[in-house]
Design an enzyme around this catalytic site. Sequence first.
Site, mmCIF file in Angstrom:
data_model
loop_
_atom_site.group_PDB
_atom_site.id
_atom_site.type_symbol
_atom_site.label_atom_id
_atom_site.label_comp_id
_atom_site.label_asym_id
_atom_site.label_seq_id
_atom_site.Cartn_x
_atom_site.Cartn_y
_atom_site.Cartn_z
ATOM 1 N N SER A 329 4.546 -1.817 -27.506
ATOM 2 C CA SER A 329 5.014 -2.540 -28.676
ATOM 3 C C SER A 329 4.901 -4.048 -28.459
ATOM 4 C CB SER A 329 6.440 -2.128 -29.025
ATOM 5 O OG SER A 329 7.213 -2.068 -27.869
ATOM 6 N N LYS A 373 -11.502 4.977 -36.410
ATOM 7 C CA LYS A 373 -11.368 6.343 -35.912
ATOM 8 C C LYS A 373 -10.100 6.957 -36.473
ATOM 9 C CE LYS A 373 -10.975 8.574 -31.375
ATOM 10 N NZ LYS A 373 -11.016 8.167 -29.966
ATOM 11 N N ASP A 464 -13.962 11.366 -19.615
ATOM 12 C CA ASP A 464 -14.971 11.916 -20.516
ATOM 13 C C ASP A 464 -16.178 10.989 -20.612
ATOM 14 O OD1 ASP A 464 -15.980 13.890 -22.132
ATOM 15 O OD2 ASP A 464 -14.937 13.242 -23.943
#
Length: 633
Positions: A329, A373, A464
């Site tokens: 935050s 996205k 990934d």
Amino acid sequence: MEPYHHLFTLLLLLLLFPSFLESQTQRQENNTGYTCNKNQTNNNYPCQAYAYYKSTSPNFLDLATIGDLFSLSRLAISKPSNISSPSSPLIPNQPLLIPLTCSCNFINKTFGSISYSNITYTIKPSDTFFIVSTINFQNLTTYPSIEVVNPSLVPTNLSIGENVVLPIFCMCPKKIKSSSNISNFANYMISYVVQPLDNVSSIASMFGTNEKSIVDVNGEKLYDYDTIFVPIDKLPILKQPIVLPPSGNSNDDKIIRDLAIGLGFIGFMLLLVIGIWIYREVLFKDRLWMVKMKLGRELYFGQKGNKENNNNNNNNNNKVDVKLIANVSDCLDKYRVFGIEELLDATNGFDESCLIQGSVYKGSIDGQVYAIKKMEWNVYEELKILQKVNHGNLVKLEGFCIDPAETNCYLVYEYVENGSLYSWLHEGKNEKLNWVTRLRIAIDIANGLLYIHEHTRPKVVHKDIKSSNILLDSNMRAKIANFGLAKSGMNAITMHIVGTQGYISPEYLADGIVSTKMDVFSFGVVLLELISGKEAIDEEGNLLWDSAIKTFELNNEQEKARRLKRWLDEDILKETCSMESLMGVLHVAIACLHRDPSKRPSIMDIVYGLSKSEDTGFELSDEGIGSPRLMAR
Ligand SMILES: *[C@@H]1O[C@H](CO)[C@@H](O)[C@H](O)[C@H]1NC(C)=O
Ligand SMILES: *[C@@H]1O[C@H](CO)[C@@H](O)[C@H](O)[C@H]1NC(C)=O
Ligand SMILES: *[C@@H]1O[C@H](CO)[C@@H](O)[C@H](O)[C@H]1NC(C)=O
Ligand SMILES: *[C@@H]1O[C@H](CO)[C@@H](O)[C@H](O)[C@H]1NC(C)=O
Ligand SMILES: *[C@@H]1O[C@H](CO)[C@@H](O)[C@H](O)[C@H]1NC(C)=O
Ligand SMILES: *[C@@H]1O[C@H](CO)[C@@H](O)[C@H](O)[C@H]1NC(C)=O
Ligand SMILES: *[C@@H]1O[C@H](CO)[C@@H](O)[C@H](O)[C@H]1NC(C)=O
Ligand SMILES: *[C@@H]1O[C@H](CO)[C@@H](O)[C@H](O)[C@H]1NC(C)=O
Ligand SMILES: *[C@@H]1O[C@H](CO)[C@@H](O)[C@H](O)[C@H]1NC(C)=O
């Protein structure tokens, strides 16, 4: 005297209560499945059916994992199960209704057909048919039935990663001949596994149906751990134990009342403790979010969403989480908060024409182009990681957007003009890349990895790395994208294997070991793609890295050279590029692919190794052989 006494009691028991014996022998041990007849005129196959399933500790405590097991979305399970927030964790023994498509499947002439729902399961380390059926699927199927349905598999010799069809027992209600007799009518059948303390009346009341209809379908006798089919008109409303208040200050009374209604005394005491604990934790974080971000109570859901990712170490992580949220935050001040209208405008309402790939859209806001996205609420992991990293070889996060109406979240990234490395190498839409460019790309990726592995605290593992996650900008410089699976922290072990076939390191696939060396392995595969122009996994499922290692291990030098030549990308060979540079990169790639992670080079060594190859590569282009197109700056 004592032992005989016991024996006598046992004999007496057996004589007096033959049923005592029966209920102990589990019929399901020999159960190869429930027969069905495809030819009957009143059959109803295929049909919608449901299975009763309970969350269990330690592995099946969230809807994402259970959904993976049955190849379903969280929402598909939460809806029939009366769970209001699909992303929150479950407590052990929470009842669920899993929707199934039930069909009648022909096995062979002598055996006939059995009815089941066709679920595909991928074998993991130390799985056996017995363990998978009794633990993962809670006896909703049996190992003899799995053997019948998978005749080609040898149960004693299962390989990890192999796909098995799991026949989840189910049944379709008979079509009613005359609708006049309402008591014979059933819309669905629920597959239910009989528990030791059950009797017909307790089961009937659990599902809000009558005893007779259960006996009609299953017979009088119940056997422990046998699957029975409970015919129902409409789905029972399951009593879900925890009802978290959406927000607010003093809802203790309401919680306690809600809890008390649904539960027996013992369960109640247990849940009270857990419930209050979760309530406090969540509310505390909730306030933190609200204070820090002033984004209102919607974020509360986002908060809970992240739990799905760390269900295994939930308990230990909670304190840490609170701190991390504070970090996130804080850093969010750096990011622009977009409104959902802005994004809808930018992408024509997320029109297909703006789709880049997957759930990533291209959109322009105030003349600036972004990649947007769309995600469910699991955005938190990625935000947590992205806020720590800032490097030229990593795709930059520009801002985010929360759409409370749809419980969607959007991450807004810099737009990288030239698309993915994958599309350049394998889709043939673009110009061919020359060797110098490929080498620069390799070095860029290595530098990006060097940054996340060595210069962030704690280290970040991307998990990934693959050519479709490498993006190329207008200068053909590479940037690593998609930190959706990334993990901070090292040497963790996970049960939830994620990643992409063809790039996953063997130790992660086998044991779930997460370390920076798994990125090194995947990077090795990307290097092979750059050298060979071949895909990481071909249409027949052959792994590129496997064939590379096999070729490299050949002892016959002549044969090896011949095969290597065939293996290299023709487009590079046409360029008459420096063989020395090519072989240098190939050596780095092979080293990255070592089966033993500790023998793989560190990313530091790799950057050094590749830079050496670059020197030899550039010398050549200076001499004017092979002119570098798309020359990097
Ligand atoms: C299971 O099968 C075995 C051998 O076919 C048999 O001896 C045994 O009685 C069966 N058990 C039950 C509960 O039917
Ligand atoms: C079902 O009916 C078809 C012809 O209608 C027949 O060829 C087939 O053998 C029947 N199958 C069974 C299991 O009775
Ligand atoms: C199970 O489903 C898959 C895909 O839906 C299908 O390819 C396969 O043939 C089915 N297997 C059986 C035994 O029905
Ligand atoms: C499944 O059945 C076996 C007995 O065959 C029993 O030991 C096991 O506890 C059952 N599993 C569940 C989840 O009920
Ligand atoms: C039919 O399937 C059963 C169960 O898999 C098997 O035991 C039997 O040998 C099969 N029969 C034929 C004729 O293939
Ligand atoms: C086990 O399966 C593998 C391939 O899946 C095979 O190479 C091996 O010979 C099998 N072993 C036995 C004992 O059947
Ligand atoms: C309805 O079915 C029940 C048994 O299933 C039977 O006892 C009853 O007589 C039937 N009623 C009618 C109106 O057919
Ligand atoms: C069925 O079980 C419940 C508790 O689970 C018990 O109260 C009830 O008496 C049992 N009924 C019969 C017929 O055994
Ligand atoms: C869901 O379960 C709760 C708690 O048991 C119950 O009060 C509520 O009515 C149920 N809601 C629906 C929509 O079934």
